[in-house]
Design a protein around this motif. Structure first.
Motif, PDB file in Angstrom:
ATOM      1  N   GLY A 139       5.880  13.632  33.507  1.00  0.00           N
ATOM      2  CA  GLY A 139       6.282  14.748  32.653  1.00  0.00           C
ATOM      3  C   GLY A 139       7.590  14.458  31.950  1.00  0.00           C
ATOM      4  N   PRO A 182      10.748  16.148  34.026  1.00  0.00           N
ATOM      5  CA  PRO A 182      11.305  15.243  35.034  1.00  0.00           C
ATOM      6  C   PRO A 182      12.091  14.096  34.386  1.00  0.00           C
ATOM      7  N   TYR A 190      14.246  25.204  23.986  1.00  0.00           N
ATOM      8  CA  TYR A 190      13.305  25.213  25.122  1.00  0.00           C
ATOM      9  C   TYR A 190      14.070  25.377  26.443  1.00  0.00           C
ATOM     10  N   SER A 204      15.932  18.382  20.424  1.00  0.00           N
ATOM     11  CA  SER A 204      14.523  18.769  20.474  1.00  0.00           C
ATOM     12  C   SER A 204      13.962  18.546  19.073  1.00  0.00           C
ATOM     13  N   ILE A 216       8.370  15.473  22.315  1.00  0.00           N
ATOM     14  CA  ILE A 216       7.042  15.734  22.884  1.00  0.00           C
ATOM     15  C   ILE A 216       6.072  16.355  21.870  1.00  0.00           C
ATOM     16  N   HIS A 217       6.588  17.113  20.891  1.00  0.00           N
ATOM     17  CA  HIS A 217       5.694  17.759  19.907  1.00  0.00           C
ATOM     18  C   HIS A 217       5.488  16.907  18.654  1.00  0.00           C
ATOM     19  N   SER A 269       0.910  14.864  26.045  1.00  0.00           N
ATOM     20  CA  SER A 269       0.488  16.109  26.712  1.00  0.00           C
ATOM     21  C   SER A 269       0.424  17.324  25.803  1.00  0.00           C
ATOM     22  N   SER A 298       3.936  10.977  30.998  1.00  0.00           N
ATOM     23  CA  SER A 298       4.816  10.873  29.829  1.00  0.00           C
ATOM     24  C   SER A 298       5.435   9.492  29.782  1.00  0.00           C
TER      25      SER A 298
END
Ligand SMILES: Cc1ncc(COP(=O)(O)O)c(C=O)c1O
Length: 398
Positions: A95, A98, A121, A177, A211-212, A243, A254
């Motif tokens: 992830g 983590p 976030y 982010s 991540i996005h 993910s 990840s």
């Protein structure tokens, strides 16, 4: 193959955080959960086939990411972003969060400071504080409906503060982010460069959560922070994962990309004994998604664009008191509800109790979040229609 994103599925009793906790989270079963970031769409068929095949192998022993998983990440970065990375830069974690915790531990000691740019976030907050570090905020600015970074504010954080010796600055990193959750901005090359130059010139590092990065609306492109210059590459930790893009959050796999060898060693040490490798199914899904998921992804992005257009138009026409901050990426829509004239708790009970929609409250994203709600639009359009008509009725009877 044509995927049908309109089809409705029953996700209850599947250990789903979103669908098996509705009453516990929102106080009633009659609330549509549209908060946590997973999608109400089944995954791409090649992922299911790869998982079935792996399950049939019947051995699920201790697992490590082999060269083929690493190669899938290296190829993906090159193919999607023209970012050439070396296989040894890639570390797998169960992830991104983590990975963020480990990155903070690698870069900072208790008492050190990490910059966040709220509203952001909210799991970023404990990622900083759980290791005894302090958060310093550089709040984003909302200018004419679009969020910007505050460069003067950022520079100011590195300046000596009252009663402090200049060498005592304890800022070790910023967590970026990009695309930015919850406001949906994709930072441009110019914005990333300005931010990166300020941070790195003061000896701090950039932890870039991307991540996005593949969830983009029409006309937008993602630029990995590290791809901008060799200097940036050597001063950052980049968090990537399939993910969000491929709806695999429950499989926890990840990749954390760390070009700087020393930083990478520190990162590996920070997670030793705490974090395992991703599990065997996570790695299988990661590879299948990156190698064979593009047909599904293309159709998904077109469906999400349709959802965004539908939501935007609906609010404009029927609920003009709530303003959509139009996202450039992610499937999360940041709603400016300040014209409803409610404080944070009143807005929360209005959405949950009266409109019966389960969004994330803006204030949980930190400074600048009060008066906003975050809505997840990655669901069949019929769910959106129901949610929006509930809000319209609730606002109408206000
Ligand atoms: C910006 C951001 N980072 C990280 C995560 C979660 O990452 P993971 O589930 O891999 O820990 C999310 C989930 O929504 C997110 O939006």
């Amino acid at each position: 193959m044509k995927y049908n994103f309109d089809r409705m599925y029953d996700r209850s009793n599947t250990n789903s955080v979103k669908w098996d906790n509705v009453k516990a989270v929102f106080g009633s079963d009659d609330v549509i959960p549209m908060w946590i970031a997973d999608m109400d769409f089944p995954v791409a068929r090649p992922i299911v086939e790869a998982l079935k095949k792996r399950a049939e192998h019947e051995f699920y022993g201790y697992t490590q990411a082999g060269p083929s998983a690493t190669e899938a990440v290296v190829d993906r970065m090159q193919r999607k972003f023209k970012w050439s990375i070396q296989p040894e830069w890639v570390v797998f974690t169960p992830g991104v969060i983590p990975g963020l915790h480990a990155a903070v531990r690698a870069l900072a000691r208790p008492g050190d400071e990490i910059i966040l740019q709220p509203p952001v976030y909210y799991p970023f907050f404990p990622a900083v504080t759980s290791s005894g570090c302090h958060i310093v905020n550089n709040e984003l600015k909302l200018v004419d409906g679009c969020y910007k970074m505050d460069y003067a504010g950022l520079e100011g954080l590195f300046q000596p503060r009252a009663g402090m010796h200049p060498s005592a600055n304890r800022i070790k990193a910023i967590v970026l982010s990009n695309p930015h959750n919850p406001i949906g901005r994709l930072w441009t090359k110019e914005e990333l460069s300005r931010m990166g130059e300020i941070v790195i010139s003061h000896g701090a590092k950039v932890i870039s959560d991307e991540i996005h990065c593949e969830l983009l609306f029409n006309g937008y492109t993602h630029i990995p922070f590290a791809s901008i210059s060799p200097e940036f590459e050597q001063n950052c930790v980049v968090c990537m994962a399939p993910s969000k893009t491929f709806n695999l959050a429950g499989l926890t796999a990840s990749s954390i990309i760390i070009p700087n060898e020393r930083l990478r060693d520190d990162f590996l040490n920070a997670r030793t004994g705490i974090q395992p490798e991703p599990n065997v199914f996570g790695l299988t899904a990661l590879e299948a998604a990156y190698r064979f998921g593009d047909e599904w992804l293309e159709q998904l992005l077109s469906y999400l664009q349709g959802n965004l257009d539908f939501v935007t138009e609906y609010f404009e026409k029927n609920i003009p008191k709530i303003k959509v901050i139009k996202p450039q990426g992610t499937y999360l829509v940041w709603l400016d509800c300040r014209e409803l004239g409610m404080d944070s708790m009143a807005l929360r009970s209005f959405m949950r109790g009266k409109a019966r929609v389960g969004f994330d409250d803006g204030f949980v994203f930190g400074a600048g979040g009060a008066g906003f709600q975050r809505m997840n639009i990655a669901c069949p359009r019929a769910i959106l229609e129901e949610a929006l008509s509930r809000i319209e009725a609730a606002v109408g009877s206000q």
